[in-house]
Design a protein around this motif. Structure first.
Motif, mmCIF file in Angstrom:
data_model
loop_
_atom_site.group_PDB
_atom_site.id
_atom_site.type_symbol
_atom_site.label_atom_id
_atom_site.label_comp_id
_atom_site.label_asym_id
_atom_site.label_seq_id
_atom_site.Cartn_x
_atom_site.Cartn_y
_atom_site.Cartn_z
ATOM 1 N N UNK A 106 -6.696 10.471 -9.652
ATOM 2 C CA UNK A 106 -4.886 10.316 -9.727
ATOM 3 C C UNK A 106 -4.999 8.860 -10.264
ATOM 4 N N UNK A 107 -3.949 8.624 -11.165
ATOM 5 C CA UNK A 107 -3.404 7.657 -11.596
ATOM 6 C C UNK A 107 -2.009 7.160 -10.635
ATOM 7 N N UNK A 108 -1.942 6.199 -10.076
ATOM 8 C CA UNK A 108 -0.932 5.828 -9.009
ATOM 9 C C UNK A 108 -0.231 4.884 -9.370
ATOM 10 N N UNK A 109 1.177 4.689 -9.257
ATOM 11 C CA UNK A 109 1.776 3.420 -9.431
ATOM 12 C C UNK A 109 2.973 3.338 -8.287
ATOM 13 N N UNK A 110 3.499 2.202 -8.033
ATOM 14 C CA UNK A 110 4.519 2.165 -6.985
ATOM 15 C C UNK A 110 5.662 0.974 -7.463
ATOM 16 N N UNK A 111 7.035 1.600 -7.236
ATOM 17 C CA UNK A 111 8.061 0.680 -7.507
ATOM 18 C C UNK A 111 8.938 0.950 -6.319
ATOM 19 N N UNK A 112 9.896 -0.059 -6.149
ATOM 20 C CA UNK A 112 11.100 0.158 -5.313
ATOM 21 C C UNK A 112 12.281 0.358 -6.341
ATOM 22 N N UNK A 113 13.120 1.271 -5.630
ATOM 23 C CA UNK A 113 14.341 1.717 -6.645
ATOM 24 C C UNK A 113 15.431 0.376 -6.552
ATOM 25 N N UNK A 114 16.406 0.317 -7.059
ATOM 26 C CA UNK A 114 17.349 -0.809 -7.070
ATOM 27 C C UNK A 114 17.779 -1.280 -5.554
ATOM 28 N N UNK A 115 17.831 -0.177 -4.672
ATOM 29 C CA UNK A 115 18.235 -0.478 -3.441
ATOM 30 C C UNK A 115 17.042 -0.885 -2.496
ATOM 31 N N UNK A 116 15.666 -0.942 -2.846
ATOM 32 C CA UNK A 116 14.742 -1.034 -2.049
ATOM 33 C C UNK A 116 13.857 0.173 -1.470
ATOM 34 N N UNK A 117 14.332 1.378 -1.881
ATOM 35 C CA UNK A 117 13.370 2.455 -1.319
ATOM 36 C C UNK A 117 12.305 2.852 -2.023
ATOM 37 N N UNK A 118 10.789 2.962 -1.486
ATOM 38 C CA UNK A 118 9.597 3.109 -2.311
ATOM 39 C C UNK A 118 9.672 4.274 -2.877
#
Length: 128
Positions: free
Chosen positions: A107-119
């Motif tokens: 897999x190619x995987x990436x992580x961000x947090x939305x503008x309120x901090x949800x992963x």
């Protein structure tokens, strides 16, 4: 045994309009339904063209409580065609960097947090 079908994930948010707008722009979800009662407002977010199946629900209580993001949960995952593109789109639309794209277990995987901090986690299958 009872049959199980997952229906939704709910994210408690501070600003329904801003978060609905973010998920529309960054993930291509649209507000399919709004549920408004005396105690809560929910926006059911779905991919374009899908009327049934798994969805993301943005939930805001009306009791004035302070909304904080805890650490007792994992990210909301989404399969995408291109994890790098989804990652860049989300950052451009207001998400914050958590972990740049990487390869693991096919897999190619990436992580961000939305503008309120949800992963959020983006997963793209790599060619075999």
């Amino acid at each position: 045994m009872t049959s199980v079908q997952f229906a939704f994930v709910k994210l408690v948010v501070r600003d329904l309009d801003a978060m609905s707008d973010f998920y529309q722009r960054a993930l291509g979800l649209y507000p399919a339904r709004t549920i408004d009662t005396d105690t809560i407002t929910e926006i059911v977010m779905r991919p374009k063209g899908e009327e049934n199946g798994f969805c993301l629900v943005l939930y805001k209580p009306k009791d004035g409580r302070q909304i904080t993001i805890g650490n007792g949960h994992g990210p909301v995952g989404r399969y995408v065609k291109d994890a790098d593109e989804a990652f860049e789109d989300a950052l451009r639309e207001g998400a914050s960097l958590q972990q740049e794209p990487f390869n693991v277990a096919g897999l190619r995987v990436a992580f961000v947090n939305d503008p309120e901090g949800h992963e959020l986690e983006f997963l793209a299958r790599l060619p075999a």
